[in-house]
Design an enzyme around this catalytic site. Structure first.
Site, PDB file in Angstrom:
ATOM      1  N   MET A   1       0.876  -1.193   0.000  1.00 46.61           N
ATOM      2  CA  MET A   1       0.000   0.000   0.000  1.00 46.61           C
ATOM      3  C   MET A   1       0.899   1.225   0.000  1.00 46.61           C
ATOM      4  SD  MET A   1      -2.707   1.326   2.900  1.00 46.61           S
ATOM      5  CE  MET A   1      -1.575   1.209   4.276  1.00 46.61           C
ATOM      6  N   ASN A   2       0.539   2.232  -0.822  1.00 45.20           N
ATOM      7  CA  ASN A   2       1.199   3.521  -0.650  1.00 45.20           C
ATOM      8  C   ASN A   2       0.181   4.637  -0.462  1.00 45.20           C
ATOM      9  OD1 ASN A   2       1.449   2.721  -3.637  1.00 45.20           O
ATOM     10  ND2 ASN A   2       2.166   4.800  -3.874  1.00 45.20           N
ATOM     11  N   ASP A   3       0.150   5.635  -1.315  1.00 43.96           N
ATOM     12  CA  ASP A   3      -0.574   6.886  -1.023  1.00 43.96           C
ATOM     13  C   ASP A   3      -2.052   6.709  -0.630  1.00 43.96           C
ATOM     14  OD1 ASP A   3       1.733   7.353  -2.473  1.00 43.96           O
ATOM     15  OD2 ASP A   3       0.739   8.431  -4.085  1.00 43.96           O
TER      16      ASP A   3
ATOM     17  N   GLN B   1      -3.456   3.525  -2.863  1.00 45.78           N
ATOM     18  CA  GLN B   1      -2.660   2.897  -3.918  1.00 45.78           C
ATOM     19  C   GLN B   1      -2.286   1.496  -3.437  1.00 45.78           C
ATOM     20  OE1 GLN B   1      -0.951   5.022  -6.993  1.00 45.78           O
ATOM     21  NE2 GLN B   1      -3.159   5.150  -6.663  1.00 45.78           N
TER      22      GLN B   1
ATOM     23  N   TRP C   1       5.857  -2.274  -4.783  1.00 41.63           N
ATOM     24  CA  TRP C   1       5.058  -1.365  -5.622  1.00 41.63           C
ATOM     25  C   TRP C   1       4.877  -1.963  -7.024  1.00 41.63           C
ATOM     26  CZ3 TRP C   1       5.402   1.285 -10.187  1.00 41.63           C
ATOM     27  CH2 TRP C   1       4.463   2.305 -10.388  1.00 41.63           C
TER      28      TRP C   1
ATOM     29  N   ASP D   1      -1.393  13.347 -10.135  1.00 43.47           N
ATOM     30  CA  ASP D   1      -1.955  13.516  -8.790  1.00 43.47           C
ATOM     31  C   ASP D   1      -2.858  14.742  -8.647  1.00 43.47           C
ATOM     32  OD1 ASP D   1      -0.209  11.383  -8.457  1.00 43.47           O
ATOM     33  OD2 ASP D   1       1.319  12.574  -7.441  1.00 43.47           O
TER      34      ASP D   1
ATOM     35  N   GLU E   1       4.751  15.974  -6.222  1.00 40.44           N
ATOM     36  CA  GLU E   1       3.731  14.923  -6.234  1.00 40.44           C
ATOM     37  C   GLU E   1       2.605  15.302  -5.269  1.00 40.44           C
ATOM     38  OE1 GLU E   1       5.993  10.883  -7.398  1.00 40.44           O
ATOM     39  OE2 GLU E   1       6.235  11.387  -5.300  1.00 40.44           O
TER      40      GLU E   1
ATOM     41  N   ASP F   1       9.339  14.774  -4.521  1.00 36.65           N
ATOM     42  CA  ASP F   1       9.803  13.465  -4.965  1.00 36.65           C
ATOM     43  C   ASP F   1      11.292  13.273  -4.651  1.00 36.65           C
ATOM     44  OD1 ASP F   1       9.646  11.020  -6.191  1.00 36.65           O
ATOM     45  OD2 ASP F   1       9.928  11.798  -8.212  1.00 36.65           O
TER      46      ASP F   1
HETATM   47  N1  DQQ Z   1       2.579   7.519  -5.902  1.00 36.10           N
HETATM   48  C1  DQQ Z   1       1.673   7.381  -7.001  1.00 36.10           C
HETATM   49  C2  DQQ Z   1       1.870   8.588  -7.858  1.00 36.10           C
HETATM   50  C3  DQQ Z   1       2.416   9.578  -6.894  1.00 36.10           C
HETATM   51  C4  DQQ Z   1       3.306   8.754  -6.036  1.00 36.10           C
HETATM   52  C5  DQQ Z   1       1.941   6.083  -7.705  1.00 36.10           C
HETATM   53  C6  DQQ Z   1       3.613   9.392  -4.699  1.00 36.10           C
HETATM   54  O1  DQQ Z   1       0.665   8.999  -8.438  1.00 36.10           O
HETATM   55  O2  DQQ Z   1       3.073  10.633  -7.545  1.00 36.10           O
HETATM   56  O3  DQQ Z   1       1.685   4.990  -6.865  1.00 36.10           O
HETATM   57  O4  DQQ Z   1       3.977   8.442  -3.744  1.00 36.10           O
END
Ligand code: DQQ
Length: 575
Positions: free
Chosen positions: A61-63, A79, A87, A189, A243, A276
């Site tokens: 899991m991310n954002d 995400q 990822w 984003d 981002e 970033d």
């Molecule tokens: N994670 C997403 C992007 C974003 C980045 C991709 C930031 O849309 O820029 O998983 O962690």
């Protein structure tokens, strides 16, 4: 008309009606992944799985994406990689809650199904279209790996869980072209959109041109046809890719949150970007002019690595939303692992969300304050209370009677005497560096004092969250540190020490610290939320019932604990 054209026409009609006033029922044109997150049982004996933080049952899991409240139900999308703990294969997973503490998982909400997102459904945000219809703008990765912006809306607005989403047949709605010269790998984003008094929607998309970070501004009358503005909302040279931009108003005279479209007097604006280059979330407070559509940070604020951060530890790709039921703005942020990829694959999951935080403007108008949402306190059990107590020089005192691996602790310190305070060297301008040079084991005068959390009985392992006080001419400077160097006997983890200067006057105010401890995460809030530091740690001894909590003072001067309250935390039902 070809048979392929018929569903497209139906979707087009659905969108025309949705974006207007009416809502129609229509079959979604895509299939749904079955039981994506619950297909495999998860072992209960994992030492690093958390008890009350948001995480999926397994995988990466991310954002946080598109958080919102709809008909009394909180929604969090995120995400997610349905296929593993690293990822990749990114979709929007989805969970809902009535209290932001306990969460029910749903089927994946948005996944590659159109040309405009066939290589991935990346981050984005929800906007409430009046009178309360959610619309999601998100980044799709197209067949040429270009980043484009897409729209999705709920299939059935009478379902409060909004489990099915349909995409606009007009996607992509914003795309890099030869004319606009947008770099197709730096265009992503979309934020929550805001509506001007001119009935025109505005949204920002993160970007960069030659290492200049930008929040590209688009405008639309109907949420479908978007036109790029001639200038960005804001940009800054040398900051790299921006981002997950977030842009919202904060009240100058109240802690209440306000609707994202609100402008006017007694309001300031916040621009947050996730850098970033450094993987840190930075914000500025400033002025937004709705007529020129330009944002300018206040004097002394900078949208760069030297500016303010939401959190001085691990915390990225965050996003706020306005909770119109409880009149607050809530911040979600992704907390990445500090362990190796090999370790993550072995444990089968990666990534946590921080406990949602209420966020508001400090009285000074110069920074934001964050505090864990009040609902998390209903998990508190077995309260322990130290009334005031002296922490002698060099002492360590155990806080007994709680489950120290899953706890909430609030402590406040009073400094009895300042005579022996160390002088701040003018070169000590970087708090993280200062914390790593003067870690918990380096004795000082006023400090280090604070908490040893996720500690083994004999202190072979601990994470130290503490303060040090220095004198800088006529002022006192408070340093807040989270030292992970002894957090685990496993040498493969990243144990970077984090630090922040805490704008509190220790002569007239108590120094408060709250830490939310949850097996492999420690979220610390200094000065009532003026500085926040989150750390991921992986103890090998201080696990479950073998974890201990101590208060300590390794300075040469006595410190008073004005009050210490701690609780075990019950397990939340999370996914
Ligand atoms: N994670 C997403 C992007 C974003 C980045 C991709 C930031 O849309 O820029 O998983 O962690």
């Amino acid at each position: 008309m070809s048979t392929m054209a018929i569903p497209s026409l139906c979707l087009f009609l659905l969108f025309s009606l949705f974006i207007g006033q009416a809502v129609v029922q229509l079959e979604a044109s895509h299939h749904v992944f079955q039981n994506l997150e619950t297909s495999q049982p998860v072992s209960e004996s994992e030492p690093y799985r958390t008890g009350y933080h948001f995480q999926p049952r397994k995988n990466w899991m991310n954002d946080p994406n598109g958080p919102m409240i709809y008909r009394g139900i909180y929604h969090l999308f995120y995400q997610y990689n349905p296929k593993g703990a690293v990822w990749g294969n990114i979709v929007w997973a989805h969970s809902t809650s009535t209290d932001l503490v306990n969460w029910t998982p749903h089927e994946v909400a948005i996944y590659p199904s159109q040309k405009s997102d066939i290589n991935g459904c990346w981050s984005g945000s929800t906007t409430m279209l009046p009178p309360g219809r959610p619309a999601i703008l998100y980044t799709g990765i197209d067949p040429n790996n270009k980043q484009v912006q897409n729209l999705a809306v709920p299939k059935n607005l009478s379902d409060p869980f909004l489990t099915e989403w349909v995409k606009s047949p007009r996607n992509p709605l914003m795309a890099p072209t030869v004319i606009n010269q947008i770099n197709s790998s730096s265009f992503r984003d979309p934020s929550t959109a805001w509506l001007g008094p001119d009935k025109i929607w505005r949204v920002i998309v993160g970007s960069q041109i030659n290492h200049k970070g930008l929040a590209i501004l688009y405008r639309s009358k109907n949420f479908v046809n978007w036109t790029e503005a001639k200038h960005p909302l804001y940009s800054l040279e040398g900051t790299g890719m921006w981002e997950c931009p977030d842009f919202y108003p904060v009240a100058t005279e109240s802690v209440h949150g306000i609707n994202t479209s609100k402008v006017g007097s007694s309001i300031k604006h916040v621009l947050k970007v996730s850098l970033d280059d450094t993987q840190h979330d930075h914000y500025t407070i400033g002025k937004y002019d709705i007529f020129t559509d330009k944002y300018a940070p206040d004097e002394g604020q900078t949208q760069s690595e030297s500016g303010l951060r939401y959190d001085y530890g691990k915390f990225y790709a965050s996003k706020t939303f306005f909770d119109n039921v409880k009149h607050r703005r809530i911040l979600w942020g992704w907390i990445n692992e500090s362990s190796s990829q090999e370790h993550n694959i072995k444990k089968g999951w990666s990534g946590l969300q921080a406990i949602p935080r209420k966020i508001w403007l400090a009285r000074s108008g110069k920074q934001l304050i964050q505090w864990p949402i009040v609902e998390i306190e209903k998990l508190r059990i077995n309260p322990v209370h130290f009334p005031s107590k002296i922490l002698e020089a060099g002492s360590v005192v155990e806080v007994k009677g709680i489950t120290a691996s899953q706890a909430d602790v609030e402590v406040s310190f009073k400094i009895p005497k300042f005579e022996k305070v160390e002088v701040l060297d003018p070169s000590w301008t970087n708090p993280q560096l200062l914390c790593s040079q003067k870690g918990a084991s380096v004795k000082g005068a006023l400090g280090p004092f604070g908490l040893l959390v996720l500690s083994s009985k004999s202190l072979e392992e601990y994470t130290a969250v503490f303060f040090r006080i220095f004198k800088d001419h006529e002022k006192y400077v408070v340093l807040m540190c989270s030292d992970q160097s002894r957090s685990s006997l496993d040498a493969t983890n990243d144990k970077t020490t984090y630090g922040a200067f805490l704008p509190v006057d220790p002569v007239h105010k108590k120094l408060s610290l709250r830490s939310l401890i949850d097996h492999s995460i420690v979220e610390s809030f200094g000065g009532g939320g003026k500085a926040c530091i989150t750390a991921r740690v992986y103890p090998t001894l201080a696990i479950d019932d073998a974890a201990h909590l101590y208060a300590f003072n390794y300075g040469t001067e006595k410190i008073n604990i004005a009050s210490l309250r701690a609780w075990s935390m019950k397990k939340a039902h999370v996914n």
